[in-house]
Design a protein around this motif. Structure first.
Motif, PDB file in Angstrom:
ATOM      1  N   SER A 163      18.405  -5.840 -11.705  1.00  0.00           N
ATOM      2  CA  SER A 163      18.820  -7.182 -11.291  1.00  0.00           C
ATOM      3  C   SER A 163      17.723  -7.949 -10.571  1.00  0.00           C
ATOM      4  CB  SER A 163      20.051  -7.090 -10.386  1.00  0.00           C
ATOM      5  OG  SER A 163      21.144  -6.543 -11.097  1.00  0.00           O
ATOM      6  N   GLY A 164      16.636  -7.272 -10.228  1.00  0.00           N
ATOM      7  CA  GLY A 164      15.541  -7.950  -9.547  1.00  0.00           C
ATOM      8  C   GLY A 164      14.479  -6.972  -9.115  1.00  0.00           C
ATOM      9  N   VAL A 165      13.298  -7.496  -8.778  1.00  0.00           N
ATOM     10  CA  VAL A 165      12.178  -6.657  -8.365  1.00  0.00           C
ATOM     11  C   VAL A 165      11.583  -7.203  -7.074  1.00  0.00           C
ATOM     12  CG1 VAL A 165      10.500  -7.939  -9.789  1.00  0.00           C
ATOM     13  CG2 VAL A 165      10.011  -5.567  -9.109  1.00  0.00           C
ATOM     14  N   ILE A 166      11.213  -6.305  -6.186  1.00  0.00           N
ATOM     15  CA  ILE A 166      10.555  -6.662  -4.922  1.00  0.00           C
ATOM     16  C   ILE A 166       9.156  -6.073  -4.934  1.00  0.00           C
ATOM     17  CG2 ILE A 166      10.594  -6.446  -2.407  1.00  0.00           C
ATOM     18  CD1 ILE A 166      13.819  -5.727  -4.019  1.00  0.00           C
ATOM     19  N   LEU A 167       8.154  -6.913  -4.756  1.00  0.00           N
ATOM     20  CA  LEU A 167       6.756  -6.482  -4.690  1.00  0.00           C
ATOM     21  C   LEU A 167       6.291  -6.682  -3.256  1.00  0.00           C
ATOM     22  CD1 LEU A 167       5.528  -8.268  -7.949  1.00  0.00           C
ATOM     23  CD2 LEU A 167       6.349  -5.906  -7.716  1.00  0.00           C
ATOM     24  N   ALA A 168       6.179  -5.598  -2.506  1.00  0.00           N
ATOM     25  CA  ALA A 168       5.807  -5.668  -1.098  1.00  0.00           C
ATOM     26  C   ALA A 168       4.377  -5.181  -0.910  1.00  0.00           C
ATOM     27  CB  ALA A 168       6.762  -4.810  -0.257  1.00  0.00           C
ATOM     28  N   SER A 169       3.522  -6.023  -0.344  1.00  0.00           N
ATOM     29  CA  SER A 169       2.098  -5.695  -0.184  1.00  0.00           C
ATOM     30  C   SER A 169       1.528  -5.196  -1.507  1.00  0.00           C
ATOM     31  CB  SER A 169       1.895  -4.639   0.916  1.00  0.00           C
ATOM     32  OG  SER A 169       2.367  -5.101   2.154  1.00  0.00           O
ATOM     33  N   GLY A 170       1.857  -5.907  -2.581  1.00  0.00           N
ATOM     34  CA  GLY A 170       1.507  -5.472  -3.927  1.00  0.00           C
ATOM     35  C   GLY A 170       0.023  -5.561  -4.255  1.00  0.00           C
ATOM     36  N   ILE A 171      -0.313  -4.983  -5.413  1.00  0.00           N
ATOM     37  CA  ILE A 171      -1.686  -4.988  -5.904  1.00  0.00           C
ATOM     38  C   ILE A 171      -1.925  -6.274  -6.693  1.00  0.00           C
ATOM     39  CG2 ILE A 171      -3.413  -3.728  -7.248  1.00  0.00           C
ATOM     40  CD1 ILE A 171      -2.338  -2.142  -4.878  1.00  0.00           C
ATOM     41  N   TYR A 172      -2.913  -7.039  -6.283  1.00  0.00           N
ATOM     42  CA  TYR A 172      -3.255  -8.290  -6.973  1.00  0.00           C
ATOM     43  C   TYR A 172      -4.748  -8.284  -7.300  1.00  0.00           C
ATOM     44  CZ  TYR A 172       1.403  -9.447  -5.413  1.00  0.00           C
ATOM     45  OH  TYR A 172       2.763  -9.408  -5.200  1.00  0.00           O
ATOM     46  N   THR A 173      -5.229  -9.319  -7.927  1.00  0.00           N
ATOM     47  CA  THR A 173      -6.650  -9.398  -8.274  1.00  0.00           C
ATOM     48  C   THR A 173      -7.498  -8.955  -7.090  1.00  0.00           C
ATOM     49  OG1 THR A 173      -6.233 -11.191  -9.827  1.00  0.00           O
ATOM     50  CG2 THR A 173      -8.486 -10.915  -9.048  1.00  0.00           C
ATOM     51  N   ASN A 174      -8.406  -7.985  -7.319  1.00  0.00           N
ATOM     52  CA  ASN A 174      -9.119  -7.379  -6.205  1.00  0.00           C
ATOM     53  C   ASN A 174     -10.475  -6.842  -6.640  1.00  0.00           C
ATOM     54  OD1 ASN A 174      -8.866  -4.263  -6.822  1.00  0.00           O
ATOM     55  ND2 ASN A 174      -6.869  -5.182  -7.289  1.00  0.00           N
ATOM     56  N   LEU A 175     -11.251  -6.362  -5.680  1.00  0.00           N
ATOM     57  CA  LEU A 175     -12.588  -5.830  -5.939  1.00  0.00           C
ATOM     58  C   LEU A 175     -12.654  -4.313  -5.801  1.00  0.00           C
ATOM     59  CD1 LEU A 175     -14.687  -8.525  -4.021  1.00  0.00           C
ATOM     60  CD2 LEU A 175     -14.218  -8.405  -6.480  1.00  0.00           C
ATOM     61  N   SER A 176     -11.506  -3.662  -5.757  1.00  0.00           N
ATOM     62  CA  SER A 176     -11.461  -2.205  -5.663  1.00  0.00           C
ATOM     63  C   SER A 176     -11.678  -1.583  -7.037  1.00  0.00           C
ATOM     64  CB  SER A 176     -10.112  -1.741  -5.104  1.00  0.00           C
ATOM     65  OG  SER A 176      -9.939  -0.359  -5.262  1.00  0.00           O
ATOM     66  N   ARG A 177     -12.601  -0.631  -7.132  1.00  0.00           N
ATOM     67  CA  ARG A 177     -12.870  -0.006  -8.426  1.00  0.00           C
ATOM     68  C   ARG A 177     -11.683   0.799  -8.932  1.00  0.00           C
ATOM     69  NH1 ARG A 177     -18.588   2.958  -7.800  1.00  0.00           N
ATOM     70  NH2 ARG A 177     -17.722   3.381  -5.725  1.00  0.00           N
ATOM     71  N   LYS A 178     -10.844   1.306  -8.038  1.00  0.00           N
ATOM     72  CA  LYS A 178      -9.662   2.058  -8.452  1.00  0.00           C
ATOM     73  C   LYS A 178      -8.513   1.146  -8.868  1.00  0.00           C
ATOM     74  CE  LYS A 178     -10.340   6.291  -5.743  1.00  0.00           C
ATOM     75  NZ  LYS A 178      -9.745   7.186  -4.709  1.00  0.00           N
ATOM     76  N   ALA A 179      -8.396   0.009  -8.204  1.00  0.00           N
ATOM     77  CA  ALA A 179      -7.217  -0.831  -8.400  1.00  0.00           C
ATOM     78  C   ALA A 179      -7.446  -2.061  -9.268  1.00  0.00           C
ATOM     79  CB  ALA A 179      -6.688  -1.270  -7.034  1.00  0.00           C
ATOM     80  N   GLU A 180      -8.672  -2.386  -9.618  1.00  0.00           N
ATOM     81  CA  GLU A 180      -8.954  -3.673 -10.250  1.00  0.00           C
ATOM     82  C   GLU A 180      -8.238  -3.880 -11.590  1.00  0.00           C
ATOM     83  OE1 GLU A 180     -12.991  -4.299 -11.507  1.00  0.00           O
ATOM     84  OE2 GLU A 180     -13.373  -2.155 -11.732  1.00  0.00           O
ATOM     85  N   PHE A 181      -7.905  -2.794 -12.298  1.00  0.00           N
ATOM     86  CA  PHE A 181      -7.242  -2.937 -13.594  1.00  0.00           C
ATOM     87  C   PHE A 181      -5.719  -2.776 -13.507  1.00  0.00           C
ATOM     88  CE2 PHE A 181     -11.550  -1.294 -14.636  1.00  0.00           C
ATOM     89  CZ  PHE A 181     -12.026  -2.429 -15.282  1.00  0.00           C
ATOM     90  N   TYR A 182      -5.213  -2.777 -12.281  1.00  0.00           N
ATOM     91  CA  TYR A 182      -3.778  -2.562 -12.092  1.00  0.00           C
ATOM     92  C   TYR A 182      -3.142  -3.659 -11.241  1.00  0.00           C
ATOM     93  CZ  TYR A 182      -5.090   1.922 -13.986  1.00  0.00           C
ATOM     94  OH  TYR A 182      -5.591   2.911 -14.810  1.00  0.00           O
TER      95      TYR A 182
END
Length: 271
Positions: A163-182
């Motif tokens: 029924s809905g989704v909550i994104l708390a402190s989510g992953i957004y466009t970033n410069l982290s080599r681990k997170a940049e594609f997610y």
């Protein structure tokens, strides 16, 4: 003799009344609609070999499935310093059933890559199917930090199941080599088919969760309904990407949890 029999009958009657009263009191304590089951565990083998820790209430209005960040939940006790675990009782107080998603076992680590895998998504689906059998209330997924990757991926594949989704402190466009594609810009894109709540701290200094890009994602997002909750106060006693900093809403736990619960309840009513 009759007097003795009358006394015995009265005594038996009193005992029966006391027994019935005791049963009624027991039922009231155990099955009262406003009583909560503290930290029950559920076994769902398609989801995990670890127990799923939960709070349930017969008079609940909705369900929330919590997906924590970092390497995920790796213990059978449901213990974590993650924001979504620290505030679980707050959701209980709002009559929202709470289910904490664990890793498959205590050795498994929930990497970014694994969080978008078909295996991980099917485990979440199995938990949702189990919740649907337990009650018919709306189901919301909440992903915190790295947990937003799971939540975002799930909502793109199975939007009709929640029924809905909550994104708390989510992953957004970033410069982290681990997170940049997610980032949510990659996982979700610019459209989603369910109501969406984005929760973020204006001073979140974690490299993978920049506030400005969270806001840009929200502005471009097309959804049936959406809301952005931003916070600017709180404490900073830990690392910038840890649970005890602006990233983890330290010092703001009750306020943030209450706001999320209010959004869940209002969104449930509009369905």
């Amino acid at each position: 003799m009759r007097i003795y029999e009358n006394i015995m009958n009265i005594s038996l009657l009193r005992n029966n009344i006391c027994f019935i009263s005791a049963i009624a009191l027991f039922n009231t304590l155990i099955f009262a609609p406003n009583s909560y089951a503290d930290n029950i565990t559920i076994e769902i083998k398609r989801t995990s070999n670890l127990p799923i820790h939960a709070y349930e209430n017969k008079s609940s209005d909705a369900n929330i499935i919590a997906i924590i960040g970092g390497k995920g939940l790796k213990n059978k006790h449901g213990k974590s310093r993650n924001f979504l675990v620290r505030v679980k009782e707050k959701f209980k107080n709002h009559r929202i059933n709470y289910y904490l998603l664990p890793n498959f076992n205590k050795r498994e680590k929930a990497s970014y890559k694994f969080r978008v895998s078909a295996e991980r998504i099917e485990r979440i689906l199995a938990l949702i199917e189990a919740v649907e059998k337990r009650n018919n209330k709306p189901i919301f997924i909440a992903g915190f930090s790295r947990g937003s990757v799971d939540a975002g991926k799930f909502v793109k594949i199975y939007p009709e199941r929640i029924s809905g989704v909550i994104l708390a402190s989510g992953i957004y466009t970033n410069l982290s080599r681990k997170a940049e594609f997610y980032s949510m810009q990659i996982i979700i894109g610019e459209s989603v088919q369910v109501p969406t709540l984005i929760v973020h701290h204006t001073n979140d200094n974690c490299i993978a969760t920049p506030f400005n890009f969270a806001k840009k994602f929200y502005n471009r997002l097309n959804a049936p309904s959406k809301m952005f909750l931003a916070y600017s106060d709180g404490l900073t006693n830990g690392g910038e990407c840890g649970p005890f900093h602006h990233h983890g809403f330290e010092g703001l736990e009750k306020k943030v949890a209450d706001d999320i619960a209010s959004w869940i309840r209002s969104t449930s009513k509009t369905e």
